[in-house]
Design a protein around this motif. Structure first.
Motif: not given
Length: 239
Positions: A216-231
């Motif tokens: 879950f932590i690994w996937r959350m960090k991935l989602e947060v990084n993807n959100r940053k790139l999207s922004v």
């Protein structure tokens, strides 16, 4: 809890927790598998096939637990608009779907020698299958819309509607005639399973729990990084 909705704060907490969760996962799986496969005796009725229980039962518990996690995250996302709540549900869903699939598959493998059939449409099996489809529907809604916020809100509504299935799974063996035995661990008057079987069962349940934390932590960090790139792409900041 509001301060953990900040991505930077979450990443700091995640980086602190991850090494310990990984160590705990290895140790608990090692101990759990030893007791499940070697250290516990065969059942006097089920024989060696009882060892499927140590994989099946914790997987079923985790499938329900993670769905509740998604439902809570969905509620928080819809009511308080926490920036990480939607991502938490999105990150947890594939893990919960995998545990639910594992519970269904191992349940069928266990059911064949015990009941003489891989599948019956009883309350417990059917409600767990519904849970699996709810996971798939939740994940499909995330993919169905280009607008991530709208997709997340639609998936969150489905998660909250589907949470009514959790008590149905839990109490199905009490409400309807079923091949499943009544609850033997989570009982008000205490477990009815012998302690030699409870030890590996709880060890495996704990191993699944910390494994979930790691993934879950690994996937959350991935989602947060993807959100940053999207922004960054949306604001034209990416080089």
């Amino acid at each position: 809890m509001h301060r953990f909705a900040n991505p930077a704060q979450f990443n700091r907490l995640a980086d602190a927790v991850m090494p310990w969760a990984m160590i705990a996962t290895v140790l608990l799986f090692g101990a759990g598998l030893y007791y499940a496969l070697i250290g516990s005796p065969p059942d006097y009725q089920q024989g060696e096939s009882v060892r499927v229980m140590y994989v099946h039962v914790p997987a079923a518990w985790m499938g329900m637990f993670i769905y509740v996690v998604i439902a809570v995250a969905s509620f928080v996302a819809l009511v308080w608009r926490h920036p990480l709540a939607l991502l938490a549900g999105k990150a947890a869903a594939p893990i919960g779907a995998t545990f639910t699939a594992l519970a269904l598959i191992t349940g069928m493998l266990w059911g064949k020698p015990m009941w003489g059939t891989y599948w019956v449409w009883d309350g417990r099996l059917t409600s767990v299958l519904v849970q699996f489809f709810l996971y798939l529907g939740y994940m499909a809604l995330w993919k169905a819309m280009d607008d991530e916020e709208k997709a997340g809100n639609a998936a969150s509504i489905l998660a909250l509607v589907g949470v009514v299935n959790i008590p149905i799974i839990k109490f199905s063996v009490d409400w309807w005639s079923t091949l499943h035995q009544p609850a033997s661990v989570m009982r008000l008057d205490g477990p009815t399973i012998d302690g030699t079987m409870l030890v590996p069962l709880f060890l495996m349940a704990a191993a699944y729990q910390v494994y979930f934390i790691v993934v879950f932590i690994w996937r959350m960090k991935l989602e947060v990084n993807n959100r940053k790139l999207s922004v960054m792409r949306g604001s034209g900041m990416e080089n």
